[in-house]
Motif scaffolding. Sequence first.
Motif, PDB file in Angstrom:
ATOM      1  N   GLN A  71       0.874  16.273  -7.270  1.00 47.75           N
ATOM      2  CA  GLN A  71       2.217  15.864  -7.657  1.00 47.75           C
ATOM      3  C   GLN A  71       2.991  17.070  -8.179  1.00 47.75           C
ATOM      4  N   GLY A  72       3.802  17.659  -7.303  1.00 52.91           N
ATOM      5  CA  GLY A  72       4.689  18.739  -7.732  1.00 52.91           C
ATOM      6  C   GLY A  72       3.998  19.917  -8.379  1.00 52.91           C
ATOM      7  N   GLY A  73       2.850  20.320  -7.853  1.00 51.83           N
ATOM      8  CA  GLY A  73       2.131  21.461  -8.435  1.00 51.83           C
ATOM      9  C   GLY A  73       1.282  21.100  -9.641  1.00 51.83           C
ATOM     10  N   ARG A  74       1.236  19.834 -10.001  1.00 45.61           N
ATOM     11  CA  ARG A  74       0.416  19.379 -11.117  1.00 45.61           C
ATOM     12  C   ARG A  74      -0.582  18.330 -10.624  1.00 45.61           C
ATOM     13  N   LEU A  75      -1.458  17.914 -11.522  1.00 45.15           N
ATOM     14  CA  LEU A  75      -2.425  16.862 -11.228  1.00 45.15           C
ATOM     15  C   LEU A  75      -1.949  15.571 -11.888  1.00 45.15           C
TER      16      LEU A  75
ATOM     17  N   SER B 294      -7.812  -1.334 -21.603  1.00 51.51           N
ATOM     18  CA  SER B 294      -6.801  -1.955 -20.744  1.00 51.51           C
ATOM     19  C   SER B 294      -6.865  -3.476 -20.876  1.00 51.51           C
ATOM     20  N   GLY B 295      -5.693  -4.098 -21.050  1.00 44.72           N
ATOM     21  CA  GLY B 295      -5.639  -5.534 -21.239  1.00 44.72           C
ATOM     22  C   GLY B 295      -5.916  -5.955 -22.662  1.00 44.72           C
ATOM     23  N   ARG B 296      -6.238  -5.000 -23.510  1.00 43.64           N
ATOM     24  CA  ARG B 296      -6.448  -5.263 -24.941  1.00 43.64           C
ATOM     25  C   ARG B 296      -5.387  -4.489 -25.720  1.00 43.64           C
ATOM     26  N   GLU B 297      -5.707  -3.251 -26.063  1.00 45.35           N
ATOM     27  CA  GLU B 297      -4.706  -2.447 -26.774  1.00 45.35           C
ATOM     28  C   GLU B 297      -3.686  -1.811 -25.834  1.00 45.35           C
ATOM     29  N   THR B 298      -4.048  -1.623 -24.579  1.00 44.21           N
ATOM     30  CA  THR B 298      -3.178  -0.909 -23.647  1.00 44.21           C
ATOM     31  C   THR B 298      -2.795  -1.795 -22.464  1.00 44.21           C
ATOM     32  N   TYR B 299      -1.808  -1.333 -21.701  1.00 46.47           N
ATOM     33  CA  TYR B 299      -1.269  -2.106 -20.587  1.00 46.47           C
ATOM     34  C   TYR B 299      -2.373  -2.413 -19.576  1.00 46.47           C
ATOM     35  N   PRO B 300      -2.481  -3.656 -19.110  1.00 47.88           N
ATOM     36  CA  PRO B 300      -3.618  -4.050 -18.267  1.00 47.88           C
ATOM     37  C   PRO B 300      -3.734  -3.307 -16.946  1.00 47.88           C
ATOM     38  N   ALA B 301      -2.598  -3.043 -16.264  1.00 46.13           N
ATOM     39  CA  ALA B 301      -2.678  -2.534 -14.893  1.00 46.13           C
ATOM     40  C   ALA B 301      -3.173  -1.094 -14.837  1.00 46.13           C
ATOM     41  N   ALA B 302      -2.604  -0.216 -15.669  1.00 50.41           N
ATOM     42  CA  ALA B 302      -2.951   1.208 -15.601  1.00 50.41           C
ATOM     43  C   ALA B 302      -2.140   1.985 -16.618  1.00 50.41           C
ATOM     44  N   ARG B 303      -2.540   3.223 -16.813  1.00 51.81           N
ATOM     45  CA  ARG B 303      -1.694   4.212 -17.497  1.00 51.81           C
ATOM     46  C   ARG B 303      -1.626   5.458 -16.624  1.00 51.81           C
ATOM     47  N   PHE B 304      -0.610   6.265 -16.866  1.00 54.76           N
ATOM     48  CA  PHE B 304      -0.402   7.503 -16.116  1.00 54.76           C
ATOM     49  C   PHE B 304      -0.679   8.693 -17.023  1.00 54.76           C
ATOM     50  N   LEU B 305      -1.028   9.817 -16.399  1.00 53.85           N
ATOM     51  CA  LEU B 305      -1.301  11.047 -17.148  1.00 53.85           C
ATOM     52  C   LEU B 305      -1.181  12.240 -16.212  1.00 53.85           C
ATOM     53  N   TYR B 306      -0.531  13.301 -16.688  1.00 58.68           N
ATOM     54  CA  TYR B 306      -0.421  14.548 -15.935  1.00 58.68           C
ATOM     55  C   TYR B 306      -1.250  15.645 -16.602  1.00 58.68           C
ATOM     56  N   ALA B 307      -1.742  16.562 -15.779  1.00 61.98           N
ATOM     57  CA  ALA B 307      -2.417  17.769 -16.269  1.00 61.98           C
ATOM     58  C   ALA B 307      -1.969  18.941 -15.423  1.00 61.98           C
ATOM     59  N   ASP B 308      -2.064  20.131 -16.001  1.00 59.74           N
ATOM     60  CA  ASP B 308      -1.707  21.335 -15.251  1.00 59.74           C
ATOM     61  C   ASP B 308      -2.695  21.558 -14.114  1.00 59.74           C
ATOM     62  N   ALA B 309      -2.224  22.225 -13.074  1.00 62.84           N
ATOM     63  CA  ALA B 309      -3.113  22.625 -11.989  1.00 62.84           C
ATOM     64  C   ALA B 309      -4.230  23.501 -12.566  1.00 62.84           C
ATOM     65  N   PRO B 310      -5.413  23.492 -11.971  1.00 61.92           N
ATOM     66  CA  PRO B 310      -6.515  24.280 -12.525  1.00 61.92           C
ATOM     67  C   PRO B 310      -6.209  25.762 -12.530  1.00 61.92           C
TER      68      PRO B 310
ATOM     69  N   ILE C 241       0.848  -1.191   0.000  1.00 57.82           N
ATOM     70  CA  ILE C 241       0.000   0.000   0.000  1.00 57.82           C
ATOM     71  C   ILE C 241       0.880   1.235   0.000  1.00 57.82           C
ATOM     72  N   GLU C 242       0.623   2.137  -0.943  1.00 54.97           N
ATOM     73  CA  GLU C 242       1.381   3.377  -1.049  1.00 54.97           C
ATOM     74  C   GLU C 242       0.427   4.557  -0.885  1.00 54.97           C
ATOM     75  N   PRO C 243       0.625   5.403   0.130  1.00 55.02           N
ATOM     76  CA  PRO C 243      -0.268   6.547   0.321  1.00 55.02           C
ATOM     77  C   PRO C 243       0.049   7.676  -0.664  1.00 55.02           C
ATOM     78  N   ALA C 244      -0.991   8.376  -1.102  1.00 48.80           N
ATOM     79  CA  ALA C 244      -0.833   9.531  -1.992  1.00 48.80           C
ATOM     80  C   ALA C 244      -1.850  10.588  -1.581  1.00 48.80           C
ATOM     81  N   ARG C 245      -1.494  11.850  -1.785  1.00 49.38           N
ATOM     82  CA  ARG C 245      -2.360  12.958  -1.367  1.00 49.38           C
ATOM     83  C   ARG C 245      -3.216  13.430  -2.540  1.00 49.38           C
ATOM     84  N   SER C 246      -4.493  13.648  -2.281  1.00 50.35           N
ATOM     85  CA  SER C 246      -5.409  14.163  -3.295  1.00 50.35           C
ATOM     86  C   SER C 246      -6.194  15.334  -2.719  1.00 50.35           C
TER      87      SER C 246
END
Length: 294
Positions: A217-221, A230-246, A192-197
């Motif tokens: 994450q470092g001033g970003r989302l 997922s599990g078909r065309e893309t990696y089954p576990a997850a993908r990552f994505l960043y966006a600018d802060a609002p 288990i890894e804690p993360a802040r939201s």
Amino acid sequence: MMTTLPGSFLGVLALLLVSGERAMTQDYAAEIEAWRVDREENLKADDGWLTVAGLFFLNEGENSFGSSPLNDIVLRTGPAQAGVFTLRGGAVTARAQEGETLSVNGRDVAEARLWPREGGARPVVEIGPLTLYVHYSGPRLAIRMRDRDSELRRRFTGLRWFPVDESYRVRGRYVKHGQPRTVKLSNILGDIEPARSSGSVVLTVGGEELRMTALDQGGRLWFIFRDLTSGRETYPAARFLYADAPSEDGYTTVDFNRAYNPPCAFNPYTTCPLPPRENRLPVRIEAGEQDYQP
């Protein structure tokens, strides 16, 4: 008196508008393609994820390391008995064989503390093309090894992507939580890894309204997500994505063309978090990085 514009002028104006939109689309596609080239180059770099070549969880007490198969931690190259990692009460030290030294951050020493860090650069043991350092996975301490000559790096076949599609560049409304939350994320090893939201983003993809938990994450989302590819065309576990802060109006842009695979898609010696349940999206996101094919 109302003036009627000639048809030829209106035609030229329409052509200019279409040309301008086409140029903007081409500029956007070129920007995404350049980002993807950088993504692959970073992956292949000396400190990229393809050089991670081992993850060794430490037992309390002494853990020998070297190239001999009789060691607790067996290295691909280097001295048969290079030294000992000692874990006691949450602290980790590295000690060379009697009468020998280890290279730690470029300095030859008989012994060095690796964890907890005392500020400054992370202590790294260097043995030829190998680097070894302490890594936390959930509550467990391990030694992560990088190898500049790793087989994964040498045999890397390149990344695959969906075609750039600007319809997956979506404006989303940021909704703050009443108070920042600690999200407990499981990783692929079950730790288990804690993360802040501090909030979520509400957006519409393919006519479906979605609500995604954003991690701070470092001033970003930062989004960890899974979808119906997922599990078909893309990696089954997850993908990552960043966006600018609002921005001040409370909106941000979520661009799924920049979605990318976590390091565990390429490398069995990495530990990646899995998405929270609300980020398992009931739509197909046919954008971003596809599953890796070695």
